[in-house]
Write an enzyme that holds these catalytic residues in place. Sequence first.
Site, PDB file in Angstrom:
ATOM      1  CD  GLU A 320     -68.531  63.698  -5.234  1.00 38.43           C
ATOM      2  OE1 GLU A 320     -69.761  63.680  -5.422  1.00 38.43           O
ATOM      3  OE2 GLU A 320     -67.752  64.225  -6.041  1.00 38.43           O
ATOM      4  CG  HIS A 349     -62.911  34.478 -17.832  1.00 40.09           C
ATOM      5  ND1 HIS A 349     -62.499  33.169 -17.948  1.00 40.09           N
ATOM      6  CD2 HIS A 349     -64.239  34.450 -17.578  1.00 40.09           C
ATOM      7  CE1 HIS A 349     -63.558  32.381 -17.794  1.00 40.09           C
ATOM      8  NE2 HIS A 349     -64.614  33.122 -17.572  1.00 40.09           N
ATOM      9  CE  LYS A 453     -65.643  70.850  -9.136  1.00 39.35           C
ATOM     10  NZ  LYS A 453     -66.918  71.127  -8.520  1.00 39.35           N
TER      11      LYS A 453
END
Length: 526
Positions: A320, A349, A453
Amino acid sequence: MDKQQLWQRYQDWLYYHKGLGFYVDISRMGFDDQLVKELTPKFEKAFADMEALEAGAIANPDEGRMVGHYWLRAPELAPNEEARKEITEPLANIAQFVKKVHQGTIKPPTADKFTDILSVGIGGSALGPQFVAEALPSENPPMTIHFIDNTDPAGIDSTLKNIGDRLKSTLVLITTKSGGTPETRNGMLEVKHAYESKGLAFEPHAVAITMPGSKMDKIATDWLARFPMQDWVGGRTSELSAVGLLPAALQGINIDGMLIGAKEMDEATRVKDLKTNPAALLALAWYYSGNGKGEKDMVVLPYKDSLLLFSRYLQQLVMESLGKEKDLDGNTVYQGIAVYGNKGSTDQHAYVQQLREGVPNFFATFIEVLEDGRDTHFEIEPGVTSGDFLSGFLQGTRQALFENSRDSITITIPQVNPRTVGALIALYERAVSFYASLVNINAYHQPGVEAGKKMSASILDLQTKVQTVIQETSEALDIETLAAKAGSPDEVEFVYKIVRHLAANGRGVALAGDLTDLKTLKVSAS
Ligand SMILES: O=P(O)(O)OC[C@H]1O[C@H](O)[C@H](O)[C@@H](O)[C@@H]1O
């Protein structure tokens, strides 16, 4: 380079902080002296930018804000008395409040003591507290913490179910710097509803951590307590403000230790010399690796379970801060460094296969913890413990990556404790600040977040219109007609997704027709 030369390079570039027992090793990043020379003037500028920032310059020009997270652990450095007070008063209030909560002097109306904490927040108002809760669990925690960090009904229900009857002895922290984040507002309303459904009052359980005067601050006037967030502290650098300190102290975590560790690291990263400044070394390594353009991703591999959430925390701090379209001069630059990771040796793994042999688009950051964290040493094999395996896997993976020209940084700390966690946070905060200066971007705003938003808000408006049309229309409508009637003939796809979601949840909408041929779909009230 042969082994002898590598050993020499390791010694030449190894940074060690005596007080913290903290090492930064960038010897396995392939930069050369030429790059260091080229970057020297840029670092001089970065050091000067940092000095100005710490002296109270408007380091976030787009928002016209000072950037003061470094003052949180050294209030004496804040540029004026007012800012100093904004740090010291909440600190004193946190200490008093926590003491009283632990003693039971501040208590819930229908129980003897607060036993649990429910933290509601998102982004910078959640990631730091989550990381610290996981990294620094107390042996006998005075309170148990839970998180709601999304507007997912199933996630909210699962957290509330976990708390169960202890809701009556739960202290709810609503954390939102801006006070207007919808997910947090929703979480607060959901939790309030949960209290009311059990016949309990929400307000005597609720605490707000927000900027004075924010929407949440106004809602919280009759709550148990309010703690202020400073205007000049960004969400992603707020762990050492009330955002992180209040929940940590409630859990019995030594917050003074965190502040001291951060302060010690700040002092070390204020040194205006690349080679002896650990944050500058990180910024150099990042710059080298991604060519100053973020061409390589940062893979964070802590070899310690309790540091699992560090990569998630860093994801926000780094991405950000650095992920920006424009530089400070308005040029289009598309900057950023992608961050991901989990923990070693577990990832060995999973995706380390690709790191070793696949697309070489990353550099690794190993985080090593020297002490195993046990008093007795159980030997799995003669002379070998589980901790030896963990240490061996780290060394082995670092070497295997290096042999295939994959660069890595190694950070080594003696233990995971409040001081080293504070120091880690401060180290990365400063490295991000330096890197932003090197590539000439504003690390302290997030203009890109707003687009999504705004779009979400307009979709919710459209949903209201769609629901009204469906309720007021007696016949079934096809999607295109419905979109037109809702006043958005061009938003057919959004309208389709809205009705599909409403129908899936039994929300008064029925869908009929062939789902593989959306033109045949008919929408009606149900
Ligand atoms: O603390 P709040 O104001 O609720 O913000 C929570 C988060 O949401 C925003 O979208 C920002 O991008 C983040 O930087 C911030 O940490």
